[in-house]
Design an enzyme around this catalytic site. Structure first.
Site, PDB file in Angstrom:
ATOM      1  NE  ARG B  69      -3.251   2.668   0.233  1.00  0.00           N
ATOM      2  CZ  ARG B  69      -4.158   3.107  -0.626  1.00  0.00           C
ATOM      3  NH1 ARG B  69      -4.709   2.263  -1.472  1.00  0.00           N
ATOM      4  NH2 ARG B  69      -4.507   4.342  -0.640  1.00  0.00           N
ATOM      5  CG  ASP B  70       3.719   2.193   3.063  1.00  0.00           C
ATOM      6  OD1 ASP B  70       2.655   2.766   3.359  1.00  0.00           O
ATOM      7  OD2 ASP B  70       4.488   1.694   3.882  1.00  0.00           O
TER       8      ASP B  70
END
Lengths: 475, 113
Positions: B69-70
């Site tokens: 997700r980062d």
């Protein structure tokens, strides 16, 4: 959650709906959805979910309807079942003094029949007390002001009477002394006075101008009106003496705006004619009016019908003020600007005025009173400038005058600006400073509604005019 | 407030109090008065990490765990030059097979410039 309407006054201005919230004093413009939500709750209290569904059925999105209800609750136009509980705030135990009204003398060279100091309804008991204030008492009064003002960075002295200028020599001494004392303390001080105008002289005018002393002249309009009650002891009218002196004052005094203060009575209530004369023919910067304070049975008292007539005249003149304001011009009807200023701040008063709090009166004897109207009255004495405040009596006075002590006011939407009205008026009418002035409730609501509508129009069409009211006037 | 418009000073204080109590913190956003909906904070460098509390859909599925997700946020919403494929010019399709990062993260493959 069950929802009900809370307290507010709904009004229209410039074709838009507004709310004046009570007791907060907040003024909001509402959109159509809010208007619909209010109308629904006005029919009957109902569950928040039911209200939401009805708004959605009317075409609003769920999110809009939800936000709308939340905002009406957050602003406290809507309340949960049982209503909001108003916090009971007690009168502050210590309130720094801002204004001292010094009655330099209780003597007057006029014999206005309605005078609250000498007339039939007087509260003063001057027997055996000095008629002119001594310098020593005046100095003690100034010291008292600075002591009681505590940390305040600016204070104010209003000179009053009797006829203030009958003791002009003392006025100059007080200005000298208090200015030195203020400088020592790093405090700013300014001055004003009220006069009947009969004793104004070129050298006095020059002095008042040089020292930026604000002047209010008590006079009731053109000759035929002024001379009805504002007379000398021999019954002769005062207009012819005052008019040239006032013109001289208005021509030369340019360091402070000069105001006229009119007392309306049964025979003197042609507001517009009085205003035009004082503002446009004589040239006062502003003109304020108040119906005479009196028991109802006096010949000069204005009865209820008369008051309605006065309100109608006030309305006409207030609309003239509005037209000026929409053009961004100064008008000068100070009753309107005073009310607009309070509405703009959204003040919500615990007490009708600053008397006994930020403002005190002191009589020629040095006795302290709640304000200038109670000077020399033993019954209302709150101490002496040499000994300080009688705090127990002060607290009693304030507790008595608190809005929460006035049962009749609890359901009135105009209470944030009125708080029961003038203590002195109440005392003359009902023998009790803490009594609500029930004889002018309709007047106050009518007047407040009118000023709200004018405020709404100005806020809609010329909002920058309201910048005049950003700074709160010192009481 | 959007349905009630504050007119006088007291109303503005009521409005401010309401916003401070219930509103989102929108410090440093370009348009602080915009309608408040679940949103990305503008610019990841001003956000205290880890976790942005809600993702762009208002849920928690797209938070910074899992670790992909980062990368995804640096790829899709951030102009800052980060160590991820460049969405604007060279790899617009990089995450097209990753509908939900929690399930499809394996579909985000390596790139070879």
């Amino acid at each position: 959650m069950q929802l009900q309407l809370s307290e507010f006054h709904q009004f229209e201005a410039a074709g838009h709906p507004f709310l004046y919230l009570v007791p907060s004093g907040g003024i909001f413009a509402v959109d159509d959805l809010s208007k619909r939500a209010i109308a629904l709750l006005k029919e009957s209290p109902r569950d928040a979910k039911a209200l939401l569904d009805e708004l959605v059925a009317g075409g609003a999105s769920v999110e809009d309807a939800k936000n709308c209800i939340e905002e009406l609750v957050a602003s406290r136009a809507f309340a949960p079942e049982g209503g909001w509980k108003e916090p009971v705030d007690e009168a502050p135990a210590k309130f720094p003094l801002q204004t001292l009204v010094i009655n330099l003398t209780n003597q007057c060279n006029l014999s206005c029949q309605y005078c609250y100091e000498f007339g039939e309804d007087k509260v003063a008991t001057p027997e055996g007390k000095p008629k002119f204030m001594e310098l020593e008492t005046a100095k003690q009064s100034v010291d008292f002001l600075f002591r009681e003002a505590a940390e305040r960075k600016s204070v104010h002295i209003t000179f009053f009477g009797g006829e203030t200028l009958m003791n002009f020599p003392l006025l100059k001494q007080v200005v000298d002394y208090s200015r030195d004392e203020a400088a020592k303390r790093g405090v700013t001080i300014d001055y004003s006075l009220t006069t009947n105008g009969t004793l104004l002289r070129p050298d006095i005018i020059e002095y008042l101008t040089a020292n930026a002393i604000g002047v209010t002249v008590s006079m009731d309009g053109p000759k035929e009106m002024n001379d009805q009650l504002r007379v000398f002891a021999n019954g002769k009218g005062s207009y012819d003496i005052i008019a040239p002196k006032v013109k001289e004052l208005l021509k030369n005094h340019n360091t402070r705006p000069i105001a006229a203060r009119v007392t309306l009575t049964n025979g003197v209530k042609d507001v517009k004619k009085i205003f035009n004369h004082l503002k446009h023919e004589l040239g006062f910067h502003e003109v304020g009016f108040a119906p005479v304070t009196t028991s109802p049975n006096r010949l000069y008292a204005i009865d209820e019908n008369g008051l309605n007539g006065v309100l109608a005249e006030f309305e006409e003149l207030a609309y003239e003020y509005r037209d000026y304001a929409l053009r961004g011009e100064h008008h000068g009807f100070s009753n309107v600007s005073d009310t607009l200023s309070e509405l703009h701040q959204g003040i919500s008063k615990s007490h009708p005025c600053g008397a006994g709090l930020g403002l005190l009166g002191v009589g020629p004897s040095g006795d302290i009173s709640p304000c200038h109207r109670f000077v020399d009255s033993d019954e209302h004495k709150l101490g002496h400038v040499s000994e300080g405040m009688d705090t127990a009596k002060q607290q009693d006075f304030l507790k008595h005058g608190h809005i929460h002590a006035k049962y009749d006011c609890h359901t009135c939407w105009a209470r944030p600006v009125c708080a029961g009205g003038c203590y002195h008026e109440a005392f003359v009418r009902y023998g009790d400073t803490g009594h609500a002035n029930l004889h002018y409730c309709d007047w106050i609501r009518g007047w407040t509604d009118l000023c709200l509508r004018i405020y709404g129009e100005i806020a809609t069409h010329n909002p920058s005019f309201l910048n005049h009211f950003e700074q709160r006037k010192a009481a | 407030m959007r349905h009630l418009r504050a007119i006088n000073k007291k109303a503005r204080r009521i409005d401010d109090l309401q916003t401070a109590t219930d509103g989102d913190v929108v410090a440093m956003q370009q348009n602080a008065n915009a309608a408040q909906r679940p949103h990305y904070p503008m610019g990841c460098s001003i956000v205290f990490s880890p976790g942005w509390e809600v993702d762009s859909s208002g849920g928690t599925a797209g938070l910074c765990q899992p670790v992909e997700r980062d990368l995804y946020d640096c790829y899709i919403s951030c102009y800052w030059p980060a160590q991820v494929p460049d969405h604007l010019n060279n790899y617009p399709e990089w995450t097209s097979k990753c509908a939900a990062a929690t399930k499809d993260w394996r579909n985000i493959d390596l790139v070879f410039p």
